[in-house]
Each structure stands twice: as structure tokens, then as C-alpha cells.
Scaffold this motif. Structure first.
Motif: not given
Lengths: 200, 200
Positions: A96-98, A101, A124, A136-139
Motif C-alpha cells: 500500500q502507498a500509505a 512512506t 499482505m 490485490y487488495i492493498f495494491g
């Protein structure tokens, strides 16, 4: 919990004897406090606990020592790098993008403390449906992006998986519960890449 | 990131002006530091940041102030309870057994600091497949179990959902991106229960 170890460690002559489960010596704050009691510890006490786990636990001869850290770049991370000589850090992230970082910042702390970044493991990564389709739930690509930014390798991708989660809750790691399955293979691949990277 | 706010906040006369996004005033360490730079801060500096966000940000008149905390029971949590009078704490957990202990401990800190536990929100509760079937990847009942242990209500269950995750990564909350959808309704339900509980 996830390693199936519980109870209180034995203490003798000011040394704590680590718990042993699945052939692995384990030490955790969880063994020393009540399950429901919060560990309300400011930074200096976190530092003291890390020092005690390093110096007052009867580790004996070890092949490898792993330290599982909470997310972030606070007292636990700083104190650890100042207490133990570390051979390297494995950065764990979700796609995930979040999360990107957070993982980059965590790695930045180790770089600043001159600890090698060994590589990245993505957790995940996807959910495999009954028909084999991957969701791909979290990208996608977050782990690779972190690895690229840190100029290291993405060691492997661990899927979201009910069996993996249940094994964790029951204290039976997937490499034991389903030692020939795909997920166990991925864990072994990541382990072999860590060993390889530590040899470099 | 998840609120779609970025850039640097304006500073005048020693006061920081909060960023505004979707009608919400926001302050975050992320605005003040480089994206990739780790915030290597020991406890006393965490305390200072929390105090500064409470006292030196030009919040003006607010309806509600939310403070999103990292998991755990360390300096951030302790300093917050000692800096701001809190009306209550919302405990967020996943259904997983491994998360239960962490949530209980977190709540234990607030109880010890005499902060009311308002209720529990369960995150990543299930994944809804295309055919409507629900997959409980992280198990079931963890949120209810935490709520029972804390003698409070489970306010709602937020599913694992690609759209929700994408909206978060794009800075568009689900209550705006799909304001009439089930997930937005669940968020509104949780919000209304928080308000109700704070009135008690």
C-alpha cells in the motif's frame, strides 16, 4: 503467541532463561507481564528492557538473533542500534502507498545509524481466491518500490491467507503447519536471501 | 496522505496554521519533515511535539478533535493523556487473536490514565467477494471480544476493501468517494455512536 510460547521464563543467578518453542529461543515482554496489563513505559524504560534482553538473557550460542520491532522510528529502534551490533535490517512493508512512506522512514533510521539494509519483504501482497485468481487488495508494487528506493532486493511476497493467520494465532508457523506449501517456500526463500545477503 | 493534505503549513507569530482538507483542520509531523527522512525522536521529543501541536497550532473553534495514535502504550500515548483533557478513547482492532492483546493493553493504558473508553471499531473485518460471499481472513469476533472485555459497545465493522484502500492512498475518504455506500454508512454509524457516547 505466534510462536506458541507462553508461561514465565525461569530466572537463576540474575539471568533470564529464554523460552524455547519450535527449536527457537524466544524472549518477549509478553512473558514478563500480565496479558491484559499495558506496558506503560517511557523511552528510558524501553531502553532498559532492550539492554536487559541483550545482556541478562542466557542466550548461549546462537546461529542468528532476530529482533522483531514495532513500526516506527522511536526509542525501541534507536536503543536497539545503540545496544547491539546489528548485521542488518530486513524491512517489512505492505504493497500500500500509505505503508511505503513508513517503511522508507524506518529504513532511513537504520541507514542513519549505519546499519545495512539487507532487503525488503512484502506482506499482505495479495489474496488468492478459490479459483486461483489473485486479488490485490492493498495494491501492487509497494514492496518493489521500497526495495528500489533503498537500492536493495525484494526478497519475497507473503500473501494474505487464512491458514497463515490461523497458524499465527495458534502458535504454529506456516513452515511447520504446511512445510511443503507455497507460503512456507516463500518464507524459506526470504530466509535464504537474508543469509546470502549477510554473507556479502 | 489519507486525507489528501500535503505541503507545508503556514507559520505566523509563533503559531502553526493547520492544513485544511475536506473541511477538516489537520496537523501532522508529516507536514514538517521530508517525506523520506525518519523522525528519530526519543520520548522527550515526542512529548514536545504533542505539546506543540496542542498549544502552538491555531486550531480556532473546533467541533471535535481527533488524535490518531500509533499502536502501543509508549511515550506518545502517555504524553497525550498528560497534555490534553481527553473526552474518551476509541479502540480500533482487527478480528485477529494476535490483535486482541494489543488492543486490550492499549485500552488498559487509557483506563489507568482515567480516560473513558467510548467503544470499539473493528477494522479489516472481512472481505466481500464478487458473489457476495464474505471471507473472514483475520477470523471473527475479535472486535466483539475486545468490546466485551472493556464492557463497551462494538460500534461497527469496516471490511477489507480495495476501494477503501485506494481512496486512502488517493486522499479521498470513502464517505466522500462513495458517500451512499455501505462502508460510508458504517463510518457514519461509528461517528454517531462516538457522539452519542460522548454525550453520556
Amino acid at each position: 503467541l505466534m510462536m506458541g510460547a507462553n508461561g514465565r521464563p525461569q530466572v537463576s543467578e540474575n539471568m533470564i532463561h529464554p523460552m524455547i518453542s519450535h527449536g527457537v529461543k524466544i524472549m518477549s515482554m509478553g512473558f514478563l507481564i500480565d496479558e491484559d496489563a499495558p506496558v506503560i513505559w517511557r523511552g528510558p524504560m524501553v531502553m532498559k528492557a532492550i539492554q536487559q534482553f541483550a545482556r541478562n538473557v542466557d542466550w548461549g550460542e546462537l546461529d542468528y538473533m532476530f529482533v522483531d520491532l514495532p513500526p516506527g522510528t522511536g526509542d525501541a529502534q534507536i536503543s536497539l542500534t545503540q545496544t547491539l551490533p546489528l548485521d542488518g535490517a530486513l524491512i517489512v512493508t505492505t504493497p500500500q502507498a500509505a505503508a511505503y512512506t513508513v517503511a522508507r522512514r524506518g529504513a532511513g533510521l537504520f541507514e542513519k545509524m549505519e546499519v545495512d539494509i539487507l532487503g525488503v519483504a512484502e506482506n499482505m501482497s495479495y489474496l488468492e481466491l478459490a479459483n486461483g485468481e489473485k486479488q490485490y487488495i492493498f495494491g501492487q508494487g509497494g514492496g518493489q518500490k521500497v526495495a528500489d528506493a533503498l537500492k536493495c532486493e525484494l526478497f519475497g511476497q507473503i500473501p494474505l491467507d487464512s491458514c497463515l493467520r490461523e497458524g499465527g494465532d495458534r502458535g504454529i508457523p506456516q513452515v511447520i503447519a504446511d512445510s511443503k506449501g507455497n507460503i512456507a517456500n516463500t518464507f524459506r526463500l526470504i530466509a535464504s536471501k537474508i543469509i546470502e545477503q549477510m554473507g556479502n
